[in-house]
Design a protein around this motif. Structure first.
Motif, PDB file in Angstrom:
ATOM      1  N   TYR A   1     -56.309  92.013 -40.059  1.00 22.40           N
ATOM      2  CA  TYR A   1     -56.783  92.605 -38.809  1.00 22.40           C
ATOM      3  C   TYR A   1     -56.622  94.116 -38.926  1.00 22.40           C
ATOM      4  O   TYR A   1     -55.513  94.618 -39.139  1.00 22.40           O
ATOM      5  CB  TYR A   1     -55.993  92.080 -37.611  1.00 22.40           C
ATOM      6  CG  TYR A   1     -56.315  92.805 -36.311  1.00 22.40           C
ATOM      7  CD1 TYR A   1     -57.614  92.806 -35.801  1.00 22.40           C
ATOM      8  CD2 TYR A   1     -55.337  93.497 -35.598  1.00 22.40           C
ATOM      9  CE1 TYR A   1     -57.924  93.471 -34.615  1.00 22.40           C
ATOM     10  CE2 TYR A   1     -55.628  94.158 -34.413  1.00 22.40           C
ATOM     11  CZ  TYR A   1     -56.928  94.139 -33.930  1.00 22.40           C
ATOM     12  OH  TYR A   1     -57.236  94.800 -32.759  1.00 22.40           O
ATOM     13  N   ALA A   2     -57.732  94.833 -38.828  1.00 26.06           N
ATOM     14  CA  ALA A   2     -57.708  96.298 -38.874  1.00 26.06           C
ATOM     15  C   ALA A   2     -57.712  96.810 -37.435  1.00 26.06           C
ATOM     16  O   ALA A   2     -58.665  96.562 -36.684  1.00 26.06           O
ATOM     17  CB  ALA A   2     -58.905  96.828 -39.648  1.00 26.06           C
ATOM     18  N   HIS A   3     -56.666  97.511 -37.043  1.00 28.83           N
ATOM     19  CA  HIS A   3     -56.478  97.848 -35.634  1.00 28.83           C
ATOM     20  C   HIS A   3     -57.582  98.748 -35.086  1.00 28.83           C
ATOM     21  O   HIS A   3     -58.144  98.477 -34.019  1.00 28.83           O
ATOM     22  CB  HIS A   3     -55.121  98.531 -35.436  1.00 28.83           C
ATOM     23  CG  HIS A   3     -54.945  99.085 -34.046  1.00 28.83           C
ATOM     24  ND1 HIS A   3     -54.566  98.305 -32.988  1.00 28.83           N
ATOM     25  CD2 HIS A   3     -55.148 100.332 -33.544  1.00 28.83           C
ATOM     26  CE1 HIS A   3     -54.532  99.046 -31.890  1.00 28.83           C
ATOM     27  NE2 HIS A   3     -54.873 100.271 -32.199  1.00 28.83           N
ATOM     28  N   LYS A   4     -57.884  99.843 -35.777  1.00 25.80           N
ATOM     29  CA  LYS A   4     -58.848 100.801 -35.216  1.00 25.80           C
ATOM     30  C   LYS A   4     -60.257 100.227 -35.187  1.00 25.80           C
ATOM     31  O   LYS A   4     -60.981 100.371 -34.197  1.00 25.80           O
ATOM     32  CB  LYS A   4     -58.834 102.106 -36.010  1.00 25.80           C
ATOM     33  CG  LYS A   4     -57.756 103.079 -35.560  1.00 25.80           C
ATOM     34  CD  LYS A   4     -57.953 104.459 -36.139  1.00 25.80           C
ATOM     35  CE  LYS A   4     -58.981 105.259 -35.362  1.00 25.80           C
ATOM     36  NZ  LYS A   4     -59.070 106.655 -35.846  1.00 25.80           N
ATOM     37  N   SER A   5     -60.662  99.591 -36.273  1.00 30.90           N
ATOM     38  CA  SER A   5     -62.028  99.065 -36.325  1.00 30.90           C
ATOM     39  C   SER A   5     -62.165  97.760 -35.568  1.00 30.90           C
ATOM     40  O   SER A   5     -63.266  97.386 -35.158  1.00 30.90           O
ATOM     41  CB  SER A   5     -62.461  98.852 -37.776  1.00 30.90           C
ATOM     42  OG  SER A   5     -61.784  97.729 -38.336  1.00 30.90           O
ATOM     43  N   GLY A   6     -61.053  97.034 -35.382  1.00 35.12           N
ATOM     44  CA  GLY A   6     -61.092  95.733 -34.720  1.00 35.12           C
ATOM     45  C   GLY A   6     -61.591  94.606 -35.604  1.00 35.12           C
ATOM     46  O   GLY A   6     -61.773  93.477 -35.135  1.00 35.12           O
ATOM     47  N   GLU A   7     -61.819  94.867 -36.881  1.00 30.83           N
ATOM     48  CA  GLU A   7     -62.341  93.838 -37.785  1.00 30.83           C
ATOM     49  C   GLU A   7     -61.280  92.780 -38.106  1.00 30.83           C
ATOM     50  O   GLU A   7     -60.103  93.089 -38.255  1.00 30.83           O
ATOM     51  CB  GLU A   7     -62.806  94.466 -39.095  1.00 30.83           C
ATOM     52  CG  GLU A   7     -64.043  95.336 -38.970  1.00 30.83           C
ATOM     53  CD  GLU A   7     -64.438  95.916 -40.318  1.00 30.83           C
ATOM     54  OE1 GLU A   7     -65.368  95.394 -40.940  1.00 30.83           O
ATOM     55  OE2 GLU A   7     -63.783  96.893 -40.745  1.00 30.83           O
ATOM     56  N   VAL A   8     -61.740  91.534 -38.239  1.00 30.30           N
ATOM     57  CA  VAL A   8     -60.910  90.411 -38.664  1.00 30.30           C
ATOM     58  C   VAL A   8     -61.633  89.710 -39.809  1.00 30.30           C
ATOM     59  O   VAL A   8     -62.826  89.397 -39.686  1.00 30.30           O
ATOM     60  CB  VAL A   8     -60.670  89.412 -37.520  1.00 30.30           C
ATOM     61  CG1 VAL A   8     -59.904  88.188 -38.018  1.00 30.30           C
ATOM     62  CG2 VAL A   8     -59.912  90.075 -36.383  1.00 30.30           C
ATOM     63  N   PHE A   9     -60.934  89.472 -40.916  1.00 28.64           N
ATOM     64  CA  PHE A   9     -61.586  88.784 -42.035  1.00 28.64           C
ATOM     65  C   PHE A   9     -60.543  88.127 -42.931  1.00 28.64           C
ATOM     66  O   PHE A   9     -59.380  88.538 -42.966  1.00 28.64           O
ATOM     67  CB  PHE A   9     -62.456  89.748 -42.859  1.00 28.64           C
ATOM     68  CG  PHE A   9     -61.775  91.015 -43.269  1.00 28.64           C
ATOM     69  CD1 PHE A   9     -61.070  91.113 -44.465  1.00 28.64           C
ATOM     70  CD2 PHE A   9     -61.823  92.141 -42.440  1.00 28.64           C
ATOM     71  CE1 PHE A   9     -60.447  92.284 -44.836  1.00 28.64           C
ATOM     72  CE2 PHE A   9     -61.190  93.323 -42.808  1.00 28.64           C
ATOM     73  CZ  PHE A   9     -60.497  93.385 -44.006  1.00 28.64           C
ATOM     74  N   ARG A  10     -60.989  87.095 -43.630  1.00 29.98           N
ATOM     75  CA  ARG A  10     -60.140  86.438 -44.627  1.00 29.98           C
ATOM     76  C   ARG A  10     -60.187  87.227 -45.916  1.00 29.98           C
ATOM     77  O   ARG A  10     -61.242  87.702 -46.342  1.00 29.98           O
ATOM     78  CB  ARG A  10     -60.619  85.003 -44.872  1.00 29.98           C
ATOM     79  CG  ARG A  10     -60.223  84.049 -43.784  1.00 29.98           C
ATOM     80  CD  ARG A  10     -60.781  82.657 -43.968  1.00 29.98           C
ATOM     81  NE  ARG A  10     -60.215  81.949 -45.116  1.00 29.98           N
ATOM     82  CZ  ARG A  10     -60.170  80.616 -45.201  1.00 29.98           C
ATOM     83  NH1 ARG A  10     -60.646  79.867 -44.211  1.00 29.98           N
ATOM     84  NH2 ARG A  10     -59.658  80.023 -46.268  1.00 29.98           N
TER      85      ARG A  10
END
Length: 769
Positions: free
Chosen positions: A615-624
């Protein structure tokens, strides 16, 4: 059987794990393999001289062709980092050095060797380099009458394949050898660390008043980020008022020559119109605790009482036997950055409480503070004591007597081990600390100095490699309403440190503060001292123009890596100050991986495959993220990103799951306290295998009966996120069913957690499949 030592001198070379680190080792250098408890993997470097002196410089051998990272005192009070690859690049006053030796060919391990200059008897060692690329030991007592012609335990050397383990093992080995200090892991951490705080310093400086304290607490409370600890910084004490002397050049340091005239608060804290039976300070503390729900109040004092010490024969303080002493800096400190405080005190003198009376001084001061409800002290200007050793057995003896007295008084008067150590980056004090558990980890946050912000973040991170073995690092206060506020806030969120601001009343960015502070005033503190990742150790993220700084830490169920562009400013050895050396540092690209979190495998458990959800906080991206795969990151100067690495669990052959945490907090994954998986043993799984398209699987979710429940204990409120490879049947919070959102494209599952009514409350979030 002959056991070959890992560290030895062979044919004039210092050899570590079969690799030559130093060449041309002189014959007067003595190497003693570690034989005592805990010293087996290391060795002690000593040296002999023909004559006894109070200061020796011993060349140890040439360092060439190996990358190193060292920590040195750029000024009397503070350390910062320096990277290099040869001896002449090692600065004066180096107190810690880590050397990298590359593996030969494929499959071998890099070796990391740590050099720790020590205290021996009345002497203190530091490292430095010379123009011949030789590493040198500077051995000094700080008292011309305290002399020696040898030292056998001047530097401890320890090596291994994991740099973080090597550093910890080395400090613990020295702990057993010296028996004069205690490792951080054995110390009691004061409770304020887990609560949001406010400090008066950058809000008011020495103009702080009782009314100002009230305004500051009220202002932050009204915005929904209530401070639960308060530091009343410099400005509350009784000090002499000195007229300005036109003949004294160091007028800028007038404050620094002022001396303490009493242990109670000054008149600024006596203007509340309350009963004279209650002291002004007690009234301030009572107001803070009763009206603003502050839990912990700390106040500031210098190790010598005030910047200029204690006024000799001040009324009511005669029994401390104070006398004027004139500080003298060591040559190493003078060779780096001269200091305005020293300039002032060398002219005016410092009122030094007699070492045999200093416990009485601290105990009377602290007992009075405790009687006012104060819970602890921020003890500043500590390293001044090393400059006053002449006539007292030297710098080590005087420092140790002061530290022992301070810790004895803190133990007696502040049961929560209430002490923050500040302006204290000398080994005289670090190797004498048996109790103090919190240390300011770098020079100050300077709100009006553009050169200070990037180097502040990088200095704390590198200093923590060493300081974090002794105490929990304190990253200092910052301003929430400031061009670099996000940058400072993000770094502190993963530093493992206390989080506190020094905002002026009314000058706040509450949107930022709510990323750090929960409604009950608690914070999501990471578990370890935040340190640079292994691949950042020998790069220079402040000066090389190419490297991003990566800082790693862990929470209870995950790891986190903060990435920061710190380029463009640092301490300059030519101008002898921190300055901007690149006015337009470029945009940089780097990468992060799960293994950047050095102990993530221990957090994840034995059955972990190595795959994570990121989980990247600033971008909001979630990925495996598959095992050993890296994620690119591109940042401009003063930009950052926080990557949370959440180990992916295969719950069943068809369900993979990873809790993330509170998505809107900087340290999102710090909210997750515990994860328990319940499998229904008496039911067969009704889930499809992974070959059926997820859209079809999801459309049948409501027809399933629950066979698997994932129970998560979490703190805080707001958007709670987790990764799930399948849409759940339902979600509950404290057994009450709640709405949820599920994004089948990313696997992000979110529920909204309400604001708890109890402090530090742990919700039970259950995901049913």
């Amino acid at each position: 059987m002959t056991v070959t030592p890992n560290i030895s001198i062979n044919d004039g070379n210092l050899v570590v794990h079969g690799k030559t680190i130093l060449t041309g080792v002189p014959e007067n250098i003595v190497l003693t393999p570690g034989s005592g408890v805990g010293l087996v993997a290391g060795a002690l470097i000593g040296a002999t001289a023909s004559h006894s002196k109070s200061l020796h410089v011993f060349p140890v051998g040439a360092l060439e062709g190996h990358r190193f990272m060292c920590l040195f005192r750029f000024k009397l009070w503070w350390m910062t980092q320096r990277m290099g690859s040869c001896g002449k690049e090692v600065p004066l006053e180096t107190q810690f050095m880590l050397v990298e030796t590359k593996a030969d060919g494929e499959g071998g391990d890099d070796i990391y060797t740590v050099f720790l200059p020590l205290l021996e008897g009345q002497f203190r060692s530091a490292l430095q380099g010379n123009e011949r690329n030789e590493l040198e030991i500077c051995l000094e007592s700080g008292d011309s009458d305290v002399q020696t012609n040898q030292g056998l335990c001047l530097v401890y050397v320890h090596a291994g394949t994991n740099p973080f383990e090597v550093i910890t093992q080395a400090v613990k080995a020295v702990e057993k050898h010296m028996q004069t200090f205690v490792h951080r892991e054995k110390k009691k951490l004061p409770s304020f660390l887990d609560w949001f705080g406010w400090c008066t310093w950058d809000a008011f400086y020495t103009d702080v008043t009782a009314e100002g304290v009230e305004e500051g607490l009220k202002s932050l409370n009204e915005g929904g980020t209530p401070p639960r600890f308060l530091i009343v910084d410099d400005g509350w004490q009784q000090i002499e008022s000195k007229p300005k002397d036109s003949n004294v050049v160091v007028q800028e340091g007038a404050q620094f020559a002022s001396r303490l005239t009493g242990i109670k608060e000054n008149e600024k804290f006596q203007k509340n119109g309350h009963s004279e039976k209650v002291s002004g300070l007690k009234h301030v503390v009572d107001q803070a605790k009763q009206h603003h729900n502050v839990k912990f109040v700390y106040v500031w004092h210098a190790l010598a009482g005030y910047w200029g010490g204690v006024k000799p024969a001040a009324s009511g303080m005669e029994h401390y036997d104070t006398f004027l002493a004139y500080p003298v800096s060591s040559p190493g400190v003078m060779g780096n950055q001269p200091d305005i405080v020293m300039d002032s005190l060398s002219v005016h003198g410092l009122g030094l409480v007699h070492p045999k009376k200093v416990f009485n001084f601290y105990n009377e001061l602290h007992a009075y503070l405790a009687s006012c409800g104060v819970d602890g002290v921020k003890v500043d200007v500590q390293n001044i004591i090393e400059t006053l050793g002449s006539g007292h057995g030297g710098r080590v003896s005087l420092t140790r007597s002061y530290h022992q007295a301070l810790e004895a008084s803190v133990a007696r008067n502040f049961p929560d081990n209430g002490c923050i150590s500040c302006m204290c980056h000398n080994t005289d004090g670090l190797y004498s600390s048996k109790q103090t558990a919190v240390v300011r980890a770098s020079d100050d946050f300077y709100p009006r100095d553009p050169a200070s912000h990037t180097i502040h973040i990088s200095s704390v991170a590198y200093n923590t490699l060493f300081l974090g073995e002794f105490m929990q690092p304190d990253w200092d206060m910052f301003h929430s309403l400031h061009p670099a506020a996000d940058y400072h806030g993000a770094a502190r969120s993963i530093g493992g440190c206390a989080i506190y601001v020094s905002d002026k009343p009314g000058n706040h960015n509450f949107d930022l503060l709510r990323k750090l502070v929960l409604p009950d005033g608690s914070v999501l503190r990471a578990k370890l001292p935040g340190r640079p990742t292994r691949d950042s150790l020998f790069d220079d993220p402040a000066r090389d123009g190419t490297s991003l700084l990566k800082i790693w830490n862990v929470n209870k169920c995950s790891g986190v890596v903060g990435v920061f562009n710190c380029q463009g400013a640092g301490w300059c050895k030519v101008e002898k100050k921190t300055r901007i050396h690149d006015t337009s540092p470029g945009t940089l690209t780097g990468s992060v991986r799960a293994i950047d979190v050095d102990v993530l495998a221990q957090i994840a458990g034995d059955d972990w495959s190595g795959e994570t959800v990121v989980y990247a906080h600033k971008s909001g991206e979630v990925f495996r993220l598959p095992k050993d795969v890296s994620v690119p990151v591109t940042l401009k100067v003063l930009e950052y990103e926080l990557f949370h690495f959440c180990p992916l669990k295969e719950v069943t052959p068809n369900i993979s799951f990873a809790p993330i945490g509170l998505l809107d907090m900087f340290n999102s994954s710090g909210a997750v306290e515990e994860v328990v998986i319940h499998l229904a043993s008496d039911k067969k799984s009704e889930l499809f295998d992974g070959e059926v398209p997820s859209e079809f699987t999801n459309s049948l979710a409501e027809n399933r009966s629950s066979t698997t429940t994932i129970a998560i204990k979490t703190r805080g409120c707001g958007r709670f996120g987790a990764y799930s490879s399948q849409r759940p049947l339902k979600c509950t919070i404290d057994k009450a069913e709640t709405e949820f959102e599920y994004d089948s494209a990313t696997g992000l599952l979110t529920v909204t957690i309400p604001i708890p009514t109890k402090e530090m409350y742990k919700w039970l979030v259950e995901i049913h499949f």
